[in-house]
Design an enzyme around this catalytic site. Structure first.
Site, PDB file in Angstrom:
ATOM      1  N   HIS A   1       0.799  -1.235   0.000  1.00  0.00           N
ATOM      2  CA  HIS A   1       0.000   0.000   0.000  1.00  0.00           C
ATOM      3  C   HIS A   1       0.824   1.273   0.000  1.00  0.00           C
ATOM      4  CE1 HIS A   1      -3.967  -1.869   0.860  1.00  0.00           C
ATOM      5  NE2 HIS A   1      -3.219  -2.808   1.401  1.00  0.00           N
TER       6      HIS A   1
ATOM      7  N   LYS B   1      -8.522  13.979   4.871  1.00  0.00           N
ATOM      8  CA  LYS B   1      -7.646  12.805   4.836  1.00  0.00           C
ATOM      9  C   LYS B   1      -6.656  12.952   5.972  1.00  0.00           C
ATOM     10  CE  LYS B   1      -6.463  14.069   0.589  1.00  0.00           C
ATOM     11  NZ  LYS B   1      -6.304  13.024  -0.393  1.00  0.00           N
ATOM     12  N   ARG B   2      -5.848  11.915   6.238  1.00  0.00           N
ATOM     13  CA  ARG B   2      -4.819  12.072   7.245  1.00  0.00           C
ATOM     14  C   ARG B   2      -3.947  13.277   6.913  1.00  0.00           C
ATOM     15  NH1 ARG B   2      -4.615   8.097  11.475  1.00  0.00           N
ATOM     16  NH2 ARG B   2      -2.631   9.036  12.052  1.00  0.00           N
TER      17      ARG B   2
ATOM     18  N   LYS C   1       0.807  14.679   1.539  1.00  0.00           N
ATOM     19  CA  LYS C   1      -0.536  14.997   1.042  1.00  0.00           C
ATOM     20  C   LYS C   1      -0.702  16.504   0.835  1.00  0.00           C
ATOM     21  CE  LYS C   1      -2.492  10.938   3.422  1.00  0.00           C
ATOM     22  NZ  LYS C   1      -3.181  10.076   2.447  1.00  0.00           N
TER      23      LYS C   1
ATOM     24  N   THR D   1      -8.447   6.776  -1.752  1.00  0.00           N
ATOM     25  CA  THR D   1      -9.810   6.267  -1.934  1.00  0.00           C
ATOM     26  C   THR D   1     -10.814   7.383  -1.655  1.00  0.00           C
ATOM     27  OG1 THR D   1      -9.579   5.368   0.297  1.00  0.00           O
ATOM     28  CG2 THR D   1      -9.413   3.813  -1.528  1.00  0.00           C
TER      29      THR D   1
ATOM     30  N   LYS E   1     -14.470   8.577  -3.416  1.00  0.00           N
ATOM     31  CA  LYS E   1     -15.720   8.859  -2.703  1.00  0.00           C
ATOM     32  C   LYS E   1     -16.213  10.264  -3.014  1.00  0.00           C
ATOM     33  CE  LYS E   1     -13.836   5.885   0.825  1.00  0.00           C
ATOM     34  NZ  LYS E   1     -12.968   5.930   2.019  1.00  0.00           N
TER      35      LYS E   1
HETATM   36  C1  GLG Z   1      -2.536   3.461   2.008  1.00  0.00           C
HETATM   37  C2  GLG Z   1      -2.202   4.498   0.964  1.00  0.00           C
HETATM   38  C3  GLG Z   1      -3.388   4.996   0.182  1.00  0.00           C
HETATM   39  C4  GLG Z   1      -4.250   3.846  -0.269  1.00  0.00           C
HETATM   40  C5  GLG Z   1      -4.642   3.002   0.924  1.00  0.00           C
HETATM   41  C6  GLG Z   1      -5.437   1.784   0.522  1.00  0.00           C
HETATM   42  O1  GLG Z   1      -1.508   5.561   1.502  1.00  0.00           O
HETATM   43  O2  GLG Z   1      -2.951   5.728  -0.927  1.00  0.00           O
HETATM   44  O3  GLG Z   1      -5.408   4.311  -0.909  1.00  0.00           O
HETATM   45  O4  GLG Z   1      -3.499   2.535   1.593  1.00  0.00           O
HETATM   46  O5  GLG Z   1      -4.739   1.041  -0.417  1.00  0.00           O
HETATM   47  N1  GLG Z   1      -1.958   3.748   4.316  1.00  0.00           N
HETATM   48  C7  GLG Z   1      -2.839   3.991   3.380  1.00  0.00           C
HETATM   49  O6  GLG Z   1      -3.861   4.567   3.647  1.00  0.00           O
END
Ligand code: GLG
Length: 837
Positions: free
Chosen positions: A374, A565-566, A571, A673, A677
């Site tokens: 991820h 988002k976080r 970001k 994601t 949404k």
């Molecule tokens: C990670 C990534 C995101 C991703 C999510 C799900 O940073 O970009 O969409 O996994 O695959 N730690 C995360 O949230």
């Protein structure tokens, strides 16, 4: 473990109609019933929470019927089961979602209405289980929904944290954390399976000896044994009977643990031991995209993985299968490297406990596991100090060393002794201290490896996993993330859902591609008006929540420009705030300047130990304080930091968004994601070519996407050419002014020290290329403002955007995983002779 009833008996279990009926009258009766028999209250003295519980139990009864039917159906045939191993599940509140999926939302609303109650009030009573940090945990929850909806037999395994992600409060502009005691009012959505439990060993030492038959044996003598107890939550699919299980493990002291201390009168030591055991599932680590390297974290990972594997082996063997065929019963997906120790644990179970030869055990293991990566951020790749690892899992260290020895033996031949490649592939890292690379363990032990968006998978192959790709390209594939339209549209945006369904029917909820049928209404004036009306209504509702929560009054007619988002430097919430300051300065320089009114909404948590991220929150609030109150602004700009971003709040924010901020440094956001949404709720995206943005833009069309910034390749090239952020500062007067104001204390009551670290990092380091992308971002935002002036044209873009987002359903993602990785098929579950509502 108990054997339970045999098949015939299960069939004869009869459930009363009051516990299964779906019509309004039966629901009313059932709610009153549960109020009386579960809560022990009668209507006159019942609280809102009593009614919430009564309704929750009413829904749960209906789930249980489907759950039992699903288990029964799964056991009757031989089906491959998906096992999803994830340290996080960010589920969000259950009540509304279960009503949607059972297809009885309207009925429940009506039943309550007739009882003088309001469903929304009860839904708001639920404390959400925040058992995850962000995207990774939420993805696991969306995938559980899609697996059930696609009628795929699946179990999700994880940890039942007593305290989930902290609650965020904002005081004096700073983030303050509070513990998340989500279980304080009980949890009607889970069933404790006291009878399903496993003993988990930790620490201690290992001995090897030869038994009488000349076979080498291993004994692991732990210094601690904890018990893992199963807590099951039913996950029902959308308008199908399939109800899968989310099985979360709670750690406890084993029944016999305190005998010795207790006998010798050492009561407090006995209690201590109990506390140590319970600590393992006590709290979620609040780090997103960073590793913690703490003993407790490794214990958590091992604890849930070992419980889960023992549980799966039990299920497999009870079906009369041979241990050697484990992989025919389960396909096990590793959600990032958090559960990767499962590979070593599987080997331990097979070799030490089930007496398999090493090669046979390895064959089973490497046909069982698949690994999803991820992130590309180096600081998020898990590494365990070898000594620390040995102190928790001495036997697993031996196993990993043996896996590595055999693996490198094989590899050396293939890479012709290229030392650099060998050390990059090695599971054990050398240096002043040796360490274990969990991503390498995951790659070595899995038959499939995937990234979560097309760009991310390509970058994986070219960078962090390039030697693995060279070694086994056939293992690699892309599985672009998706989100469930049930929670993220039907539940959170019922007005938009109804409008869409009024034009194209309801099929899109399960087959999101059908949203494309909306395209032909994009020029229909009546539809355009309705589309705008819904958006305005959602914005008005959010404006009300914003006032209630933050005391800031915002204009629903303004652009709702949203970044939720976080909080993380990659970001780039600070890039967004630089744009806010730039607009503000335009007004200050010319109070009559034409400015399209905007409301900037930020929300997100920062990891408690991440100083720079916390400083960004403070900066957003400081800028807001000045901008929101300045009379020259005349309310045209508003900056809101909405506290405690979680699933509940996200559901209220997405429907109100006009503009979705997806502005990460290209190459850093694996997928995202939230981008999906927001877009599905009609927001247009301003973004970089990063993560799934690339594919979103491809789908919605470049004319409906606001693109800016360096590409991933340009980011890398700029870096290797020697990036000098100070150069951008010196040569861009607007940028210089904004940064100077921040450092001079313009936004912080003349305190010129607070933001020093942030400014220094931007001017002299700027890893995430904020300054390099600033001008391109501001220019792009000017195009946004221009476009928003034509409301109808904007609405048309918004409709086309939604119509073309069908790809981003988690149903599509899960179908790809099922077909290409897990090789599993759906198994429709019948209830009273039918398989769906
Ligand atoms: C990670 C990534 C995101 C991703 C999510 C799900 O940073 O970009 O969409 O996994 O695959 N730690 C995360 O949230």
């Amino acid at each position: 473990q108990d054997k339970g009833l045999d098949k015939k008996e299960v069939q004869n279990v009869l459930v009363e109609d009051a516990r299964t009926g779906l019509d309004v009258e039966t629901l009313k009766k059932a709610i009153l019933n549960n109020l009386f028999y579960v809560q022990g209250k009668y209507p006159e003295i019942a609280t809102r929470n009593d009614y919430y519980m009564a309704l929750a139990y009413t829904v749960r009864d209906r789930l249980l019927q489907r759950w039992v039917a699903s288990v029964k159906q799964y056991l009757e045939g031989k089906h491959r089961i998906v096992s999803y191993l994830s340290a996080e599940y960010l589920l969000g509140p259950h009540l509304g979602n279960n009503l949607v999926n059972l297809g009885i939302y309207k009925e429940a609303e009506q039943a309550l209405h007739e009882m003088g109650l309001n469903l929304d009030w009860l839904i708001e009573k639920e404390i959400e289980p925040g058992l995850g940090n962000g995207g990774l945990g939420r993805l696991a929850a969306c995938y559980m929904d899609s697996l059930a909806t696609l009628e795929v037999p699946a179990i999700g395994y994880g940890i039942r944290y007593q305290f989930g992600i902290f609650e965020q409060d904002i005081r004096d502009g700073w983030q303050v954390e509070d513990t998340d005691n989500w279980l304080r009012r009980g949890n009607p959505w889970e069933i404790a399976r006291r009878e399903i439990s496993y003993d988990i060993k930790l620490g201690g030492y290992v001995q090897h000896y030869m038994d009488r038959d000349g076979k080498f044996r291993t004994i692991w003598t732990p210094d601690l044994i904890v018990k893992g107890v199963a807590y099951d939550t039913p996950i029902v699919g959308y308008k199908v009977n399939t109800t899968n299980t989310l099985r979360l493990w709670k750690s406890e002291a084993p029944n016999s643990f305190d005998f010795q201390s207790f006998n010798s009168g050492d009561y407090s030591n006995a209690v201590n031991q109990k506390i140590i055991c319970e600590n393992i599932s006590k709290v979620l680590y609040p780090n997103d995209e960073t590793r913690s390297g703490k003993v407790l974290r490794l214990q958590q990972q091992y604890f849930f993985v070992s419980c889960s594997l023992q549980d799966m082996i039990g299920i497999h063997l009870r079906q009369g299968e041979r241990i050697e065929d484990f992989q025919t019963t389960f396909a096990v997906q590793l959600n990032d490297t958090h559960p990767a120790v499962a590979i070593a644990e599987m080997m331990r179970l097979l070799v030490d406990e089930y007496d398999l030869e090493w090669v046979d055990a390895w064959r089973v293991t490497t046909r069982t596991f698949a690994y999803t990566n991820h992130t590309l951020l180096p600081e998020a790749l898990e590494k365990w100090d070898m000594e620390l690892f040995a102190s928790v899992l001495p036997r697993h260290l031996e196993i990993i060393q043996e896996i590595n020895r055999r693996f490198l033996d094989e590899v050396t031949v293939r890479v012709y002794g290229d030392q650099e490649k060998i050390s990059s592939l090695s599971i054990i890292g050398e240096g002043p201290r040796r360490y274990i690379k969990m991503a390498n363990l995951a790659c070595a032990g899995s038959f499939a490896i995937n990234g979560v968006a097309a760009l991310h998978t390509e970058l994986l192959k070219q960078t962090v996993l390039k030697d693995w790709y060279a070694l086994s390209p056939e293992k690699f594939s892309n599985k672009t993330n998706g989100v469930t339209p049930r929670r993220w549209m039907v539940l959170s945006n019922p007005k938009l859902t109804e409008l869409i369904s009024s034009k194209i029917g309801e099929n899109w909820i399960k087959h999101l591609d059908e949203l494309k049928n909306l395209e032909k209404f994009a020029d229909d004036p009546e539809f355009l008006q309705q589309w705008m009306d819904v958006k305005l209504e959602m914005k008005t509702q959010l404006a009300q929540r914003i006032v209630n929560r933050t005391n800031i009054k915002v204009d629903p007619e303004s652009i709702f420009d949203i970044q939720v988002k976080r909080i993380h430097e990659y970001k780039r919430q600070h890039l967004n705030i630089l744009h806010v300051i730039t607009l503000y300065n335009r007004i200050k320089q010319n109070p009559e300047a034409e400015i399209v009114p905007r409301t900037f909404v930020f929300a997100g948590k920062a990891a408690p130990g991440y100083k720079q991220a916390k400083l960004i929150i403070k900066l957003i609030n400081s800028v807001g304080e000045i901008v929101n109150k300045d009379p020259d602004v005349k309310g045209r700009l508003k900056v809101v930091f909405y506290p405690n971003y979680n699933v509940t709040n996200a559901q209220k924010i997405y429907p109100a968004a006009d503009l979705s901020e997806q502005i990460s440094t290209a190459g850093k956001e694996a997928s995202g994601t939230g981008n999906m949404k927001l877009s599905l709720n009609g927001a247009l995206t301003i973004g970089t070519l990063d993560g799934a943005n690339v594919e979103i833009r491809e789908c919605v069309g470049e004319e409906n996407f606001f693109l800016f910034g360096l590409t991933a390749e340009e980011v890398e090239n700029t870096k290797s050419d020697g990036y000098n952020p100070f150069h951008f500062y010196e040569n861009n007067p607007n940028l210089k002014l904004a940064l100077d104001q921040i450092s001079n204390g313009y936004f912080s009551h003349l305190d010129d020290t607070i933001f020093k670290d942030l400014i220094n990092s931007l001017l002299y380091d700027d890893q995430f290329m904020v300054l390099a992308d600033y001008q391109s971002y501001v220019d792009c935002q000017d195009q946004v403002a221009e476009a928003f002036k034509d409301k109808v044209k904007w609405a048309r873009m918004s409709i086309l955007n939604v119509a073309r987002m069908g790809k981003f359903s988690s149903d599509r993602s899960i179908r790809e995983y099922c077909d290409e990785i897990w090789k599993v098929k759906s198994v429709p579950v019948t209830l009273n002779g039918t398989s769906s509502k």
